[in-house]
Scaffold this motif. Structure first.
Motif, PDB file in Angstrom:
ATOM      1  N   ASP A  52       2.426   3.066  -0.472  1.00 30.38           N
ATOM      2  CA  ASP A  52       2.812   3.713  -1.724  1.00 30.38           C
ATOM      3  C   ASP A  52       1.716   3.480  -2.759  1.00 30.38           C
ATOM      4  O   ASP A  52       1.278   2.329  -2.970  1.00 30.38           O
ATOM      5  CB  ASP A  52       4.138   3.139  -2.229  1.00 30.38           C
ATOM      6  CG  ASP A  52       4.705   3.938  -3.384  1.00 30.38           C
ATOM      7  OD1 ASP A  52       5.492   4.856  -3.120  1.00 30.38           O
ATOM      8  OD2 ASP A  52       4.357   3.623  -4.544  1.00 30.38           O
ATOM      9  N   LEU A  53       1.238   4.546  -3.378  1.00 32.02           N
ATOM     10  CA  LEU A  53       0.197   4.419  -4.409  1.00 32.02           C
ATOM     11  C   LEU A  53       0.754   3.709  -5.640  1.00 32.02           C
ATOM     12  O   LEU A  53       1.886   3.973  -6.064  1.00 32.02           O
ATOM     13  CB  LEU A  53      -0.313   5.805  -4.811  1.00 32.02           C
ATOM     14  CG  LEU A  53      -1.333   6.451  -3.861  1.00 32.02           C
ATOM     15  CD1 LEU A  53      -1.444   7.933  -4.143  1.00 32.02           C
ATOM     16  CD2 LEU A  53      -2.701   5.769  -4.010  1.00 32.02           C
ATOM     17  N   ALA A  73       6.105  -5.924  -1.851  1.00 33.01           N
ATOM     18  CA  ALA A  73       4.724  -5.774  -2.299  1.00 33.01           C
ATOM     19  C   ALA A  73       4.670  -5.216  -3.710  1.00 33.01           C
ATOM     20  O   ALA A  73       3.858  -5.653  -4.556  1.00 33.01           O
ATOM     21  CB  ALA A  73       3.963  -4.862  -1.329  1.00 33.01           C
ATOM     22  N   LYS A  74       5.535  -4.278  -4.031  1.00 33.53           N
ATOM     23  CA  LYS A  74       5.574  -3.691  -5.371  1.00 33.53           C
ATOM     24  C   LYS A  74       6.055  -4.721  -6.404  1.00 33.53           C
ATOM     25  O   LYS A  74       5.490  -4.827  -7.508  1.00 33.53           O
ATOM     26  CB  LYS A  74       6.529  -2.481  -5.371  1.00 33.53           C
ATOM     27  CG  LYS A  74       5.992  -1.248  -4.683  1.00 33.53           C
ATOM     28  CD  LYS A  74       4.935  -0.567  -5.529  1.00 33.53           C
ATOM     29  CE  LYS A  74       4.564   0.789  -4.980  1.00 33.53           C
ATOM     30  NZ  LYS A  74       3.482   1.416  -5.766  1.00 33.53           N
ATOM     31  N   SER A  75       7.085  -5.462  -6.048  1.00 34.41           N
ATOM     32  CA  SER A  75       7.678  -6.400  -7.018  1.00 34.41           C
ATOM     33  C   SER A  75       6.838  -7.656  -7.204  1.00 34.41           C
ATOM     34  O   SER A  75       7.057  -8.405  -8.153  1.00 34.41           O
ATOM     35  CB  SER A  75       9.091  -6.783  -6.562  1.00 34.41           C
ATOM     36  OG  SER A  75       9.052  -7.433  -5.305  1.00 34.41           O
ATOM     37  N   ARG A 120      -1.135  -5.005  -2.616  1.00 33.78           N
ATOM     38  CA  ARG A 120      -1.023  -6.080  -1.627  1.00 33.78           C
ATOM     39  C   ARG A 120      -0.312  -5.553  -0.386  1.00 33.78           C
ATOM     40  O   ARG A 120       0.296  -4.483  -0.387  1.00 33.78           O
ATOM     41  CB  ARG A 120      -0.283  -7.286  -2.213  1.00 33.78           C
ATOM     42  CG  ARG A 120       1.099  -6.967  -2.711  1.00 33.78           C
ATOM     43  CD  ARG A 120       1.743  -8.116  -3.491  1.00 33.78           C
ATOM     44  NE  ARG A 120       2.067  -9.259  -2.649  1.00 33.78           N
ATOM     45  CZ  ARG A 120       1.553 -10.479  -2.812  1.00 33.78           C
ATOM     46  NH1 ARG A 120       0.692 -10.707  -3.803  1.00 33.78           N
ATOM     47  NH2 ARG A 120       1.914 -11.484  -2.038  1.00 33.78           N
ATOM     48  N   VAL A 121      -0.370  -6.332   0.670  1.00 29.86           N
ATOM     49  CA  VAL A 121       0.286  -6.013   1.949  1.00 29.86           C
ATOM     50  C   VAL A 121       1.358  -7.054   2.185  1.00 29.86           C
ATOM     51  O   VAL A 121       1.103  -8.255   2.067  1.00 29.86           O
ATOM     52  CB  VAL A 121      -0.729  -6.020   3.112  1.00 29.86           C
ATOM     53  CG1 VAL A 121      -0.013  -5.806   4.441  1.00 29.86           C
ATOM     54  CG2 VAL A 121      -1.806  -4.962   2.906  1.00 29.86           C
ATOM     55  N   GLU A 122       2.568  -6.643   2.497  1.00 28.78           N
ATOM     56  CA  GLU A 122       3.670  -7.538   2.843  1.00 28.78           C
ATOM     57  C   GLU A 122       4.186  -7.163   4.224  1.00 28.78           C
ATOM     58  O   GLU A 122       4.199  -5.991   4.619  1.00 28.78           O
ATOM     59  CB  GLU A 122       4.800  -7.436   1.815  1.00 28.78           C
ATOM     60  CG  GLU A 122       4.451  -7.940   0.432  1.00 28.78           C
ATOM     61  CD  GLU A 122       4.419  -9.461   0.363  1.00 28.78           C
ATOM     62  OE1 GLU A 122       4.890 -10.105   1.327  1.00 28.78           O
ATOM     63  OE2 GLU A 122       3.928 -10.001  -0.647  1.00 28.78           O
TER      64      GLU A 122
END
Length: 635
Positions: free
Chosen positions: A502-503, A614-616, A621-623
C-alpha cells in the motif's frame, strides 16, 4: 477476417440503425436495477410506438393466448429481452434512411412481415422455437440485404440494375460476396449477434439460404430454424402480386416444404391465412406492396425446372455407370459442350477414387437390374451433397421405383436418353453443384467466424481481468488465481507467500497534485513490481493504491527479501510534479500458508493484518504475519 469486414461495414455509418427510444429501452434492459414500471414508463411516453408495440406483441403471441392490451401486460408476458427485440424491429421498420435507387422498400418490408407470420405458423407445426421469438427473427431475417444496400447505395443500385429478371438469389449473393466480401446472410447473422440475439438464431440466419445443403440426419436446431426461415420467405414471395408465376419457384418452395415434412395443402392453407389477415397486419408498415387474392401451389409443373443460375451449367463432371458399350450418344457429346465425361462399369465406378468429384451420375438399369438391392447402399446416399443421380430405365414396378427414389435416385428417364431428356438434368446437377460449393464456402466462413468469436471472447475475458491503468491483473483475477495457487501448494506440499502493498500518503498526492500525478505514481509502482518480480510471481492491483503479489513456492525469508527490494527501489523514485525531493514510500504486509492460515481467504486476511501493522507503526516498512497471540512480527 469477417469481423474486420463487418467493422468496415459498420464504419460506413449508413447501416439501418435503431435510434431514439430503442437506445433508451436497451439501456434500461441492460441495467440491473430497472423495474417493469421503469420500462413501461419509457414505452408509454411514445403513444404511437406503444400502439404499434401492442399490435406486434399480439401478433407475436397470437397462437392460443389472450390479447395483450397494455404495455405492462406485454412486459410481464414477454420479458425484458423480447420487448427489447420487438422495439428494435419496430424502429428499424419505421427508420427513414436515405433511399437506395431501385431498392423496393415496400416489397422488402412486406415480404419480411409475411415471412415472420409464415415462420410463426411453421413453428406451430414443427416446434423448435417460441412463437414470439421466431416472429422477430423472421421479421429481421433479411436485414443484411437492406444493410448492404444502405451501406453501399451506389454499388448496390448497380447490382440491382444488372440483375436478371426475376432476381436469382444465388446470383445476387455471388455479387454481394464479390463486391462487399460479405453476403447478406452473413451480415444478418453478425447484426443479430451485435444486437444480442441468442446464438441459435444467429446461426439460423447465417445458414438460411443454404440449409438444405446439409443432410437431414445432421440438422441441429439452428439448421431446422434456418429451413423454416427459407421456406417462410419463399411462401411470402409467392403472396406478392408482383411475383411472376414461375413453376420453378413453386417447385423450389414445395421441395423446401418436403424437407420439413409439410405437404402442399398445408402450405396453401398457411398462404391463405396470411392473405386473409393481411388487412389487419399491414398497418404496421408505412408502405406495403400489393398481394395476390389467392396462392395456388399445386399447379407446379411435374418436370424438373431449369437451373436458373445463368451460365453455371458448364464444366460439369458427368459419369455413366453401366454397360460401357451402351453409352448414350447424348453423353458422348458432352465433351464438345465443355463438360467432362467418364464411362465406367458399375464395379469400376464403386472403386473409382474420383467418384466424389462427379456432379451427374447416369445409372444404367440394365447393368444393375439383378443386383440393385445390394448395390444401391454403396452409392453416396447423401442426396443433397452427393452427385445428382439419373436412372435410365424402362417402366419399373411401383415398389421398386419407390425404393430407388427413397434411397439415392433423383430422377428417371425412359431409354433412349436423348439431348432433350438430358438437358433439365444437367441444369439440376449444376444447381446442386452450386449449392455444394456455396455450402463448402459457407462452412469455411462459419469456422472463421467462430474462430473470430473465440478470439473476441478471449480478449474480452482478458480485459475483464486486467486493470486498465497499470496493465496488471485486477481483484477479480486474484480470487481465481489465488485459489489455483493454493491448491497447487497444498497438493505438492509447497510454501505459498503473498505480499500486500500500500502506498504511503497516496491520498495526499491526489489531493495536492491531482489524479494525473496519482495515476503516474501507480504506474511507477507497477513498473517497479514488474522489474523485481520473478517469472512465476503474479502481480495484481486490488484497490486504488493497494497491490498484491502472489509468490508460489516462496519461503517467508524469500518473500521478505523481495519486499525489501521493492520498498528500497520505490524510495529512489520521485512524485511527478512535486516540489519536494522526498521519494515514494511503501508499506508491505507478508503472509504465508501454514497451520493458522488454512485457506486462500485466511492468507489474504493475514497479509492484511501485517499491512495494517506496518501502517500503524510508522509506514515505509515491511511486517510479517507470524501467527500466535500477537500475530504479526517486524520485518
Amino acid at each position: 477476417m469477417i469481423d474486420d469486414r463487418f467493422k468496415a461495414l459498420k464504419n460506413t455509418g449508413r447501416l439501418p440503425s435503431p435510434r431514439g427510444i430503442y437506445l433508451e429501452v436497451a439501456r434500461l434492459v441492460d441495467a440491473e436495477e430497472t423495474s417493469s414500471l421503469d420500462l413501461a414508463r419509457v414505452l408509454q411516453a411514445d403513444p404511437a410506438l406503444s400502439a404499434r408495440l401492442l399490435k406486434m406483441t399480439s401478433m407475436a403471441m397470437r397462437a392460443g393466448r389472450r390479447p395483450i392490451v397494455s404495455i405492462p401486460d406485454a412486459i410481464l408476458v414477454l420479458g425484458f429481452a423480447q420487448i427489447k427485440r420487438l422495439v428494435l424491429a419496430l424502429t428499424l421498420m419505421q427508420a427513414s434512411e436515405q433511399r437506395v435507387p431501385g431498392f423496393d422498400y415496400a416489397s422488402f418490408w412486406t415480404t419480411s412481415l409475411l415471412t415472420a407470420l409464415a415462420v410463426q405458423e411453421l413453428v406451430q407445426i414443427l416446434g423448435q422455437a417460441p412463437a414470439d421469438e421466431i416472429f422477430v427473427l423472421g421479421l429481421l431475417a433479411r436485414i443484411g440485404h437492406l444493410s448492404l444496400a444502405s451501406a453501399y447505395p451506389e454499388e448496390f443500385a448497380q447490382i440491382l440494375q444488372d440483375a436478371p429478371t426475376p432476381v436469382d438469389e444465388l446470383w445476387l449473393k455471388a455479387q454481394e460476396l464479390e463486391r462487399f466480401a460479405l453476403d447478406e446472410d452473413e451480415v444478418t447473422g453478425l447484426l443479430l449477434e451485435d444486437w444480442g440475439f441468442p446464438a441459435v438464431y444467429v446461426e439460423a440466419a447465417f445458414f438460411q439460404s443454404n440449409a438444405k445443403a446439409v443432410p437431414r440426419g445432421e440438422w441441429p436446431r439452428s439448421l431446422r430454424i434456418a429451413h423454416m426461415l427459407s421456406l417462410g420467405r419463399s411462401l411470402a414471395q409467392q403472396c406478392l402480386l408482383q411475383t411472376q408465376d414461375d413453376d420453378g419457384q413453386r417447385e423450389h418452395l414445395l421441395r423446401e416444404a418436403a424437407h420439413l415434412g409439410i405437404d402442399v395443402a398445408t402450405m396453401e392453407t398457411i398462404a391463405q391465412s396470411l392473405l386473409m389477415a393481411w388487412p389487419e397486419w399491414r398497418g404496421l408498415l408505412g408502405e406495403a406492396a400489393p398481394l395476390r387474392r389467392q396462392v395456388q401451389l399445386r399447379q407446379a409443373a411435374d418436370t424438373e425446372p431449369g437451373c436458373g443460375i445463368g451460365d453455371a451449367v458448364h464444366g460439369l463432371h458427368v459419369a455413366w455407370a453401366g454397360r460401357v458399350e451402351a453409352v448414350p450418344e447424348a453423353l458422348l457429346s458432352l465433351g464438345k459442350q465443355g463438360h467432362a465425361f467418364w464411362p465406367v462399369s458399375i464395379d469400376g465406378f464403386l472403386h473409382w477414387p474420383g467418384r466424389d468429384q462427379v456432379d451427374l451420375l447416369v445409372l444404367d438399369w440394365e447393368a444393375i437390374a439383378e443386383l440393385w438391392e445390394r448395390l444401391l447402399p454403396r452409392f453416396n446416399g447423401r442426396r443433397e451433397l452427393g452427385p445428382y443421380l439419373l436412372l435410365v430405365a424402362p417402366e419399373l414396378p411401383p415398389e421398386v421405383e419407390s425404393r430407388l427414389f427413397e434411397t439415392v435416385v433423383d430422377a428417371r428417364e425412359l431409354p433412349p436418353l436423348t439431348d432433350q431428356k438430358l438437358r433439365p438434368h444437367l441444369h439440376a446437377a449444376a444447381r446442386r453443384r452450386a449449392l455444394r460449393q456455396e455450402q463448402a464456402g459457407r462452412w469455411q466462413r462459419l469456422r472463421q467466424f467462430a474462430g473470430t468469436l473465440v478470439e473476441v471472447n478471449r480478449d474480452l475475458r482478458q480485459a475483464a481481468l486486467t486493470d486498465p491503468l497499470t496493465a496488471l491483473r485486477n481483484r477479480r483475477y486474484v480470487t481465481e488465481r489465488l485459489a489455483q495457487e493454493w491448491a497447487a501448494a497444498q497438493r505438492h506440499g509447497k510454501t505459498l507467500a503473498v505480499l500486500l502493498l500500500d502506498l504511503d500518503n497516496f491520498k495526499q498526492i491526489n489531493d495536492e497534485l491531482g489524479h494525473h500525478s496519482g495515476d503516474a505514481v501507480l504506474r511507477q509502482l507497477a513498473a517497479t513490481l514488474q522489474a523485481h518480480a520473478r517469472m512465476q510471481d503474479v502481480l495484481c492491483r486490488v484497490g486504488g493504491d493497494e497491490f498484491l503479489v502472489i509468490c508460489p513456492e516462496t519461503t517467508l525469508d524469500g518473500a521478505r527479501t523481495m519486499a525489501e527490494r521493492i520498498r528500497q527501489a520505490l524510495l529512489e523514485l520521485r512524485v511527478p510534479g512535486a516540489e519536494s525531493a522526498d521519494g515514494l514510500s511503501l508499506s508491505i504486509g507478508i503472509a504465508t500458508n501454514g497451520a493458522e492460515v488454512d485457506s486462500p481467504e485466511a492468507l489474504l486476511q493475514a497479509a492484511d493484518r501485517a499491512l495494517y501493522r506496518a501502517k500503524s507503526h510508522g509506514r515505509n516498512r515491511v511486517e510479517v504475519y507470524q501467527g500466535g497471540t500477537g500475530g504479526v512480527g517486524s520485518g
